[in-house]
Design an enzyme around this catalytic site. Structure first.
Site, mmCIF file in Angstrom:
data_model
loop_
_atom_site.group_PDB
_atom_site.id
_atom_site.type_symbol
_atom_site.label_atom_id
_atom_site.label_comp_id
_atom_site.label_asym_id
_atom_site.label_seq_id
_atom_site.Cartn_x
_atom_site.Cartn_y
_atom_site.Cartn_z
ATOM 1 N N GLY A 35 0.822 -1.233 0.135
ATOM 2 C CA GLY A 35 -0.086 -0.034 0.040
ATOM 3 C C GLY A 35 0.887 1.204 0.103
ATOM 4 O O GLY A 35 1.885 1.125 -0.460
ATOM 5 N N SER A 36 0.549 2.226 0.443
ATOM 6 C CA SER A 36 0.898 3.515 0.562
ATOM 7 C C SER A 36 2.136 3.574 1.787
ATOM 8 O O SER A 36 1.958 3.091 2.634
ATOM 9 C CB SER A 36 0.058 4.760 0.470
ATOM 10 O OG SER A 36 -0.752 4.604 1.917
ATOM 11 N N GLY A 94 2.097 2.425 5.480
ATOM 12 C CA GLY A 94 3.029 1.490 5.721
ATOM 13 C C GLY A 94 3.848 1.802 7.078
ATOM 14 O O GLY A 94 4.186 0.976 7.876
ATOM 15 N N GLU A 144 5.623 -3.210 1.229
ATOM 16 C CA GLU A 144 5.782 -3.059 -0.319
ATOM 17 C C GLU A 144 5.106 -1.687 -0.421
ATOM 18 O O GLU A 144 3.632 -1.692 -0.570
ATOM 19 C CB GLU A 144 5.431 -4.296 -1.189
ATOM 20 C CG GLU A 144 6.015 -5.347 -0.986
ATOM 21 C CD GLU A 144 7.389 -5.141 -1.661
ATOM 22 O OE1 GLU A 144 7.789 -4.272 -2.182
ATOM 23 O OE2 GLU A 144 8.120 -6.323 -1.555
ATOM 24 N N CYS A 161 2.612 0.332 -8.439
ATOM 25 C CA CYS A 161 3.559 0.689 -7.640
ATOM 26 C C CYS A 161 4.858 1.063 -8.399
ATOM 27 O O CYS A 161 5.649 2.032 -8.213
ATOM 28 C CB CYS A 161 3.898 -0.262 -6.624
ATOM 29 S SG CYS A 161 3.975 -1.956 -7.170
HETATM 30 P P1 NAD Z 1 -3.332 2.506 0.995
HETATM 31 O O1 NAD Z 1 -2.180 2.451 2.109
HETATM 32 O O2 NAD Z 1 -4.331 3.481 1.286
HETATM 33 O O3 NAD Z 1 -4.243 1.147 1.542
HETATM 34 C C1 NAD Z 1 -3.611 -0.317 1.609
HETATM 35 C C2 NAD Z 1 -4.290 -1.087 2.563
HETATM 36 O O4 NAD Z 1 -3.982 -0.720 3.752
HETATM 37 C C3 NAD Z 1 -5.824 -1.006 2.310
HETATM 38 O O5 NAD Z 1 -6.405 -2.339 2.496
HETATM 39 C C4 NAD Z 1 -6.146 -0.302 3.714
HETATM 40 O O6 NAD Z 1 -7.559 -0.622 4.131
HETATM 41 C C5 NAD Z 1 -5.152 -0.680 4.591
HETATM 42 N N1 NAD Z 1 -5.189 0.196 5.642
HETATM 43 C C6 NAD Z 1 -5.551 1.382 5.977
HETATM 44 N N2 NAD Z 1 -5.046 1.888 6.991
HETATM 45 C C7 NAD Z 1 -4.160 1.127 7.762
HETATM 46 C C8 NAD Z 1 -3.910 0.854 8.991
HETATM 47 N N3 NAD Z 1 -3.733 1.817 9.809
HETATM 48 N N4 NAD Z 1 -3.006 -0.300 9.387
HETATM 49 C C9 NAD Z 1 -3.049 -1.235 8.230
HETATM 50 N N5 NAD Z 1 -3.658 -1.390 6.903
HETATM 51 C C10 NAD Z 1 -4.512 -0.241 6.951
HETATM 52 O O7 NAD Z 1 -2.907 2.036 -0.165
HETATM 53 P P2 NAD Z 1 -3.837 2.128 -1.651
HETATM 54 O O8 NAD Z 1 -4.391 3.456 -1.572
HETATM 55 O O9 NAD Z 1 -4.759 0.992 -1.311
HETATM 56 O O10 NAD Z 1 -2.537 1.793 -2.785
HETATM 57 C C11 NAD Z 1 -2.113 2.727 -3.403
HETATM 58 C C12 NAD Z 1 -0.445 2.789 -2.856
HETATM 59 O O11 NAD Z 1 -0.027 1.561 -2.825
HETATM 60 C C13 NAD Z 1 0.242 3.379 -3.750
HETATM 61 O O12 NAD Z 1 1.216 4.394 -3.024
HETATM 62 C C14 NAD Z 1 1.190 2.558 -4.257
HETATM 63 O O13 NAD Z 1 2.352 2.691 -4.772
HETATM 64 C C15 NAD Z 1 1.208 1.486 -3.396
HETATM 65 N N6 NAD Z 1 1.591 0.070 -3.937
HETATM 66 C C16 NAD Z 1 2.676 -0.248 -3.742
HETATM 67 C C17 NAD Z 1 3.124 -1.706 -4.176
HETATM 68 C C18 NAD Z 1 4.274 -2.264 -4.025
HETATM 69 O O14 NAD Z 1 4.690 -3.664 -4.243
HETATM 70 N N7 NAD Z 1 5.300 -1.579 -3.798
HETATM 71 C C19 NAD Z 1 2.005 -2.425 -4.966
HETATM 72 C C20 NAD Z 1 0.734 -1.558 -4.998
HETATM 73 C C21 NAD Z 1 0.553 -0.503 -4.648
#
Ligand code: NAD
Length: 467
Positions: A219-220, A224, A241, A275
């Protein structure tokens, strides 16, 4: 028709709450699925904890058989899963179909790995063995850009290593994973895989749960960082990631005509919501105009639309929040640079933005400095290779990067000095389940895929026998 239940303890369970899922191509409610309450999250973790007692003692061959069976299910149901994926995520059906088969291939890849005991020393005085043990309950937390493929990064590796899993879907793309949960219910021992959906409210609770021993998060970077803080309390293992602002550097000896299609694909695949997408393109001044022209031609020729329609090259942005963010960045970039293709937000339902090329733009703008995560590519001019590399590296992230040149030795030197987890030459990102994937700096911690990715789901243990 599925009502998209949760998978808890081997049962399809109706959520205590519900969640409306929007189709980003028309902004209408596509389906209402199950949403877990905190009590159901706790049941899922408890089920995984109980199942771990048996699953962790199974032979690796038994675990591999289950992982293969999940791959079979993915393939046998590829048509249905791809349809769901396109409608919830937005990507064209051909890409969604590729994602389902790709996910199956990732599951199969992990069945080719082993966790044999390694003998470090076998001498007169001692025998020292290195074992890799499972960790326990793994929380797998997903983003919305690849709802199935990223599941293939985590689930098979966690299972083959002997862990059990609670997987939490992203709030805007829960359907394909929930449907997969229904389909694998009878091929996975109960409690070994649990799949829950939330409305972006359970991630913190799952991460902090005392019975979760490892968090595998995609995720973001902002979220993270929260995962890392939360895991710190009980010193849980984490793999993060995260985001990226990946640079590509096109040297003066590259041929724009030859590379344009690959560069375009690297930047615009999944409407730029990758990502590891190419997010900043540095091009030598001697071929700058030509490169911009080639990319603009491809952008202009690309059809955007509902991914279920034939001939669509790019779908919409996945959700309204992302759509609004990319529109804002685009509006600023239109003032700061020159748009040579795209730039329009069609006046229609759906979160569509035409693939956009922006030239005469540089650092100090949001489009160059931030992660746009959308179909808008800044093309930046440079005159000196070392300067381009310095600018590419001057970034808080370091997920992937690419060098484009007809001279591999020259490209290799720059690739070697680029600060990123993966650097490719004359291609971008090039994901493969056998190649480890992970970022430097704020792009993450740890590695997924490959043997290293499997090892991340294990605890190293030494047995040292004195003789
Ligand atoms: P996000 O961080 O908003 O959400 C990711 C996940 O985290 C969701 O399931 C969300 O519900 C959960 N989440 C929210 N708050 C949380 C918390 N406090 N603790 C644990 N989990 C929580 O990201 P997004 O908007 O879903 O995805 C986009 C981002 O992800 C972009 O920045 C992108 O670059 C990144 N991304 C990275 C990779 C990689 O492999 N490096 C792959 C795909 C996406």
């Amino acid at each position: 028709m599925s009502n998209y239940p949760l998978l808890i303890n081997g049962e399809s369970v109706t959520g205590d709450e519900t969640l409306d899922v929007i189709n980003p191509a028309n902004e209408k409610v596509l389906a209402t699925c199950s949403r877990a309450s905190e009590a159901q999250l706790n049941q899922a973790v408890q089920a995984a904890k109980t199942a771990y007692e048996t699953w962790s003692t199974e032979s690796i061959d038994t675990r591999k058989a289950v992982v293969s069976a999940i791959a079979d299910v993915l393939e046998a149901n590829a048509t249905e899963l791809a349809q769901i994926l396109t409608q919830e995520q937005g990507k064209p059906l051909a890409d969604a179909t590729g994602e389902v088969h790709g996910t199956a291939a990732f599951f199969r890849y992990f069945t080719s790995l082993n966790l044999d005991v390694k003998v470090l020393d076998d001498s007169d005085n001692r025998k020292v063995e290195l074992h890799r043990k499972p960790l326990g309950v793994v929380a797998a937390i997903m983003p919305w850009n690849f709802p199935l493929l990223l599941l293939g990064f985590k689930l098979p590796a966690a299972l083959i290593a002997g862990n059990t899993v609670v997987l939490k879907t992203a709030p805007t793309t829960p359907l394909s994973a929930l449907r997969l949960g229904e389909l694998i219910k009878d091929v996975v021992p109960k409690g070994v895989v649990n799949i829950i959906a939330d409305a972006n409210d359970l991630g913190g609770t799952l991460t902090a749960h005392p019975d979760v021993r490892k968090v595998s998060f995609t995720g973001s970077s902002g979220t993270g960082s929260k995962v890392m803080s939360s895991a710190a309390t009980l010193l849980k293992r984490i793999t993060l990631e995260l985001g990226g602002n990946d640079a590509g550097i096109v040297l003066d000896d590259a041929n724009p005509k030859e590379i344009a299609a690959k560069v375009f694909q690297g930047a615009f695949w999944n409407s730029g919501q990758v990502c590891a997408a190419l997010k900043r393109l540095y091009v030598h001044e001697s071929i700058y105009d030509e490169m911009v022209e080639e990319l603009s031609t491809i952008a202009n020729e690309t059809t955007i639309g509902d991914g279920l329609e034939q001939g669509v090259g790019l779908g919409p942005l996945q959700n309204k929040m992302q759509f609004e963010k990319v529109k804002e960045i685009l509006a600023e970039a239109a003032e700061q640079g020159t748009i040579t293709a795209g730039g329009e937000v069609p006046d229609q339902a759906g979160y569509f933005i035409r693939p956009t090329i922006v030239r005469d733009i540089a650092e100090g703008t949001r489009l160059v400095d931030e992660e746009q995560f959308g179909p808008v590519l800044p093309v930046i001019k440079f005159s000196d290779d070392a300067d381009a590399l310095k600018r590419a590296n001057d970034c808080v992230w370091g997920l992937t990067g690419s060098i484009w040149s007809s001279n591999i030795d020259r490209a290799y030197k720059l690739a070697n000095d680029m600060d990123a987890g993966t650097v490719t030459i004359n291609t971008h990102a090039a994901l493969d389940p056998s190649i480890p994937f992970g970022g430097s700096k704020q792009s993450g911690i740890g590695t997924e895929l490959g043997e290293h990715g499997l090892h991340e789901f294990t605890q190293l243990k030494v047995i040292n026998i004195a003789r």
